[in-house]
Write an enzyme that holds these catalytic residues in place. Sequence first.
Site, mmCIF file in Angstrom:
data_model
loop_
_atom_site.group_PDB
_atom_site.id
_atom_site.type_symbol
_atom_site.label_atom_id
_atom_site.label_comp_id
_atom_site.label_asym_id
_atom_site.label_seq_id
_atom_site.Cartn_x
_atom_site.Cartn_y
_atom_site.Cartn_z
ATOM 1 N N ARG A 11 -7.068 0.306 17.435
ATOM 2 C CA ARG A 11 -7.593 0.312 16.103
ATOM 3 C C ARG A 11 -8.619 -0.735 16.107
ATOM 4 O O ARG A 11 -9.500 -1.052 16.653
ATOM 5 C CB ARG A 11 -5.835 0.701 15.108
ATOM 6 N N LYS B 295 0.705 -0.721 -0.389
ATOM 7 C CA LYS B 295 -0.179 -0.365 0.149
ATOM 8 C C LYS B 295 0.586 1.442 -0.282
ATOM 9 O O LYS B 295 0.867 2.425 -0.771
ATOM 10 C CB LYS B 295 -0.967 0.122 1.068
HETATM 11 C C1 LIG Z 1 -0.365 -1.074 6.813
HETATM 12 C C2 LIG Z 1 -0.902 -2.671 7.086
HETATM 13 C C3 LIG Z 1 0.391 -3.796 7.349
HETATM 14 C C4 LIG Z 1 1.484 -2.975 7.258
HETATM 15 O O1 LIG Z 1 1.611 -2.336 7.730
HETATM 16 P P1 LIG Z 1 3.602 -1.974 7.731
HETATM 17 O O2 LIG Z 1 4.398 -0.636 8.904
HETATM 18 O O3 LIG Z 1 3.137 -1.401 6.619
HETATM 19 O O4 LIG Z 1 4.440 -3.460 8.001
HETATM 20 C C5 LIG Z 1 -0.701 -4.952 8.076
HETATM 21 N N1 LIG Z 1 -1.578 -4.661 8.644
HETATM 22 C C6 LIG Z 1 -2.390 -3.825 8.337
HETATM 23 C C7 LIG Z 1 -4.345 -4.021 8.409
HETATM 24 C C8 LIG Z 1 -2.273 -2.603 7.951
HETATM 25 O O5 LIG Z 1 -3.172 -1.584 7.785
#
Ligand SMILES: *Cc1c(COP(=O)(O)O)cnc(C)c1O
Length: 357
Positions: free
Chosen positions: A132, A37
Amino acid sequence: MKNLPCTNINLTRITENSRQMKAKCSSLGIELTGVVKGGAGDIRIAEAFLAGGIKKLGDSRLKNIRAFKKAGLEAEYLLLRLPHPGLADEVVELADVSLNSELTTLQALGEAARARNRHHKSIIMIDLGDLREGVLPAEISDFMNSARQISGIEIIGLGTNVGCYGGVLPTPENTRELIELKEQLEADLSAELEVISGGNTATTNLLDQGKMPAGVNHLRVGEGILQGTDITNQREIPGFNQHNITLSAAIIELKRKPSVPRGTLGYDAFGQKPSFVDKGKRLRAILAVGRQDVRIDGLKPCLAGAEIIGASSDHLLLDVTETDVDLTVGDTLDFELDYGGMLSALTSPYLARNYLE
Ligand SMILES: *Cc1c(COP(=O)(O)O)cnc(C)c1O
């Protein structure tokens, strides 16, 4: 001339990090979803992950997953952000697996899946304290009882996410809580929960410390692969490539000027009241990049001695008095990006992309 300002995206270094992260996880029997992402739908970044042997890609946005599929990128797709129930049909169409915490949404997904004559796979998120997404541990038993009744939905496991909102660090203790919940639920429901999705980049710290609780068999990693960093634990991941995505911008003015403004002071373009220290005349560079292009707080000049002193929508001001190179108007300066800087840079429509292989 290079199209400026731009991001410089080193695909080879991202592929190397993908391969290393995959190996690190595999050695402990952990499956890896590479989270792309941060690339804001960039096909070549997603390809760089796949080139490193990653077979599962995660993204928060359906739009990005659609673009990857359209480009022919073959992978198992995990939708990371909890879906809106109204988008259930698109979720079932595009994502092989989604993360969920709401029964209403699961019902909509089940209905959409049945209409398409298939099952949609879901990982139920549990909130272990970061506040969250996720079902609270005290509510998970009732939640699972209801969720399991929904036809068209196949619950394949449990997941958690820490280190994002509350800044809660992943520890062996809170990670083990997930496994205890799994065991309790498996006993209560007499059903198997195959996937235990332990976390994101922050949780790789437990891997590096040899403290990953047995039972975690899946991680979702973005930052660690893209940047080789783990901002939640304030560390660089040992042996990984850092600064794989940088920013370049050009000097459009270079002059010696006083360090304190002249005139009656009001507020700056962002409603802040600036303050100044009189350092006499300083050599200052103005670069053609600004807040509309990138999050300025996320930038760090690569040139030793250069210091960011301010920015407006489309100008970045640097004090370059202490550098020991001869700069001229038209020169390009490079910047390291932290996670927030990278995210904003790759989301900006104004920055060109310069791919390095
Ligand atoms: C963005 C995200 C990740 C990845 O996070 P990083 O810190 O970039 O490794 C994993 N799980 C969820 C639910 C996310 O939103």
